[in-house]
Design an enzyme around this catalytic site. Structure first.
Site, short mmCIF file in Angstrom:
data_model
loop_
_atom_site.label_atom_id
_atom_site.label_comp_id
_atom_site.label_asym_id
_atom_site.label_seq_id
_atom_site.Cartn_x
_atom_site.Cartn_y
_atom_site.Cartn_z
N CYS A 77 -3.14 7.12 41.74
CA CYS A 77 -2.35 6.78 42.93
C CYS A 77 -0.86 6.80 42.63
CB CYS A 77 -2.75 5.39 43.44
SG CYS A 77 -1.83 4.90 44.90
N CYS A 86 -4.46 -2.10 43.20
CA CYS A 86 -5.48 -1.64 42.23
C CYS A 86 -4.93 -1.80 40.82
CB CYS A 86 -5.85 -0.20 42.51
SG CYS A 86 -6.41 0.10 44.19
N CYS A 179 -3.17 5.99 50.31
CA CYS A 179 -3.91 4.91 49.66
C CYS A 179 -5.31 5.43 49.36
CB CYS A 179 -3.98 3.69 50.59
SG CYS A 179 -4.99 2.36 49.91
N TYR A 331 -24.10 -20.51 54.63
CA TYR A 331 -22.87 -19.71 54.76
C TYR A 331 -23.25 -18.29 55.17
CZ TYR A 331 -21.54 -23.56 51.59
OH TYR A 331 -21.37 -24.79 50.99
N GLU A 352 -23.68 -21.51 59.52
CA GLU A 352 -22.33 -20.98 59.33
C GLU A 352 -21.35 -21.85 60.12
OE1 GLU A 352 -18.97 -19.25 58.69
OE2 GLU A 352 -20.70 -18.44 57.64
N ASP A 401 -24.30 -18.21 49.86
CA ASP A 401 -23.21 -17.26 49.59
C ASP A 401 -21.90 -17.91 50.06
OD1 ASP A 401 -21.59 -15.08 49.17
OD2 ASP A 401 -22.53 -13.79 50.66
N CYS A 428 -18.55 -15.02 44.87
CA CYS A 428 -17.40 -14.14 44.62
C CYS A 428 -16.42 -14.80 43.65
CB CYS A 428 -16.70 -13.79 45.94
SG CYS A 428 -16.10 -15.22 46.84
#
Length: 470
Positions: A77, A86, A179, A331, A352, A401, A428
């Site tokens: 890039c 990135c 991008c 979630y 949720e 999650d 995550c």
């Protein structure tokens, strides 16, 4: 906190040792302190100029390279090194995966301090570029200038930019030409919007003065080929707004959903704003194993569609469903995982906190003719209680999650109290996941661990853990 010491020194011949948090790399200074250095790769040998000195570490930048790491590759890039997106693009993908796997292992061992099985290999992403289904770009009338431009005596002309915020600089936008994160026509749409706005003297947002017409643009794409474009305007100028929206729809007739927001408030979040449909329909449809999921302007959906499918398959596999189980999906978001596992379960209950997400979840279940999923809205630590479980039945399997902060301790306590046979924990943030696993260790044994790379060229990594009742 002590006074910041900004004395700049240069350390010579420093070997970069490891990949650290937030995409920067780690080295050791001669005095034994850690140095955090961006845009270098473990194995590089560099001279480092310190930019900030703290009690326990330095922040610096590489000013000279003596040896280049065997893990280094040329970034593809043109914006690499300035754009903060990135950060690992100069590192071989196989090595990115190794560092991600190692980070998850370190977190689970050091923070969790629990007995762990042998880790399964991280699942890499088949697409290493053009994998994102959602991108947001900001307008600014004071684009970021390169050092060369700042030192130039030439007239720099138009300072308008449409692109990304420079890291740690809220008012500076890097003008993006190409991008490599989202498939075309994403680049073509963004560049056309900028060119048309410049040609017709439409005012780009001034973040300091809070003025201008054009504020942000969001582009969403899905595997079905449908496209959503949402332009956020700061000023309510109907003539100018319709001029650019009409042009965009004419130039890109493949746009499925063209929407806009007029947002005159301080921040540019759209979640408390009215989204207005201009052309097409107000959602796009993603498809996975024959299931269709509607995505509107405010929907949360995993940003790497192809890899989300792989993540959900691992989750379903870990859950070990036979068709007789009651499953709770905590979630649940828009109910994607819940519906994905529903054909292998007796009943799925999704919970949720975001009301709009549950509206989407119910609509998606109806669209997909799924009758064994029920969805409920509320704060997890409040809703997920004895009365709720008495009403909907004790779960055999829980899939959770949570957001980056992990599960609230009350939710962990409730899981321990009702003690389902299996818990599949998708995360995550493996640091908060490790903390939660430690809390569950009294009743649960971790029997499977598999990291999943959803975000190539970045330091982010997902992790799936199976816990089984001891």
């Amino acid at each position: 906190m002590g006074r910041k010491n900004t004395d700049k020194v240069v350390f010579h011949q420093i070997q970069v040792l490891d990949a650290g948090a937030k995409g920067v790399s780690v080295a050791k200074a001669p005095d034994g302190k850690v140095i955090f250095i961006p845009n270098v790769v473990p194995g590089d040998v560099v001279d480092v100029q310190t930019l900030k000195k703290r009690k326990a570490y330095y922040e610096g930048k590489a000013v000279k390279f003596h040896e280049l790491s065997e893990y280094r590759v040329d970034p593809i890039c043109e914006h690499f090194g300035v754009c903060g997106g990135c950060k690992w693009q100069n590192m071989k993908y196989s090595q990115q995966l190794a560092f991600k796997q190692n980070e998850v292992k370190n977190h689970l061992q050091r923070i969790g301090k629990i007995e762990l099985p042998e880790f399964e290999d991280i699942l890499g992403s088949e697409k290493q570029f053009f994998y994102r289904n959602k991108m947001e770009f900001s307008f600014s009338n004071s684009r970021w200038l390169t050092e060369k431009e700042i030192g130039s005596t030439e007239d720099l002309g138009n300072r308008n930019a449409l692109g990304f915020h420079i890291p740690k600089m809220w008012d500076k936008i890097l003008d993006i030409n190409k991008c490599h994160l989202q498939e075309d026509p994403s680049n073509a749409i963004r560049n056309e919007i900028r060119a048309f706005a410049n040609e017709h003297n439409l005012a780009f947002f001034n973040p300091r003065e809070h003025s201008g017409l054009l504020r942000t643009v969001m582009i969403r794409t899905v595997s079905t080929g449908e496209i959503m474009v949402l332009i956020q305007f700061f000023e309510d100028d109907k003539e100018s707004r319709e001029l650019i929206l009409d042009h965009l729809y004419e130039k890109f007739p493949q746009i499925t959903s063209l929407q806009y927001v007029v947002n005159g408030k301080q921040n540019d979040t759209i979640y408390d704003q009215d989204v207005i449909l201009y052309k097409g329909r107000d959602y796009i449809l993603e498809e996975m194993e024959g299931l269709k999921f509607s995505i509107n302007a405010k929907s949360f959906y995993q940003t790497n569609s192809d890899q989300a499918y792989e993540l959900y398959k691992i989750t379903r596999d870990f859950a070990g469903l036979t068709g007789n189980e009651t499953v709770y999906d905590l979630y649940t978001g828009t109910g994607t995982i819940a519906q994905f596992v529903s054909k292998k379960a007796k009943k799925v209950i999704g919970v949720e906190s975001v009301p709009e997400a549950i509206i989407d979840a119910k609509a998606n279940a109806e669209r997909n003719n799924i009758t064994n999923c029920e969805f409920f809205v509320g704060d997890m630590k409040v809703v997920f209680n004895e009365a709720f479980i008495a009403q909907h039945g004790k779960p055999d399997v829980i899939i959770t999650d949570p957001p980056r902060d992990g599960m609230h301790k009350d939710v962990v306590e409730q899981i321990l109290k009702i003690a389902p046979k299996r818990v599949v924990y998708v995360s995550c943030n493996s640091a908060t996941q490790a903390r939660d696993l430690a809390l569950m260790d009294e009743k649960y044994k971790v029997t499977r661990v598999r990291p999943v790379d959803m975000f190539p060229q970045t330091h982010h990594v997902e992790n799936v853990v199976l816990l089984e009742l001891r």
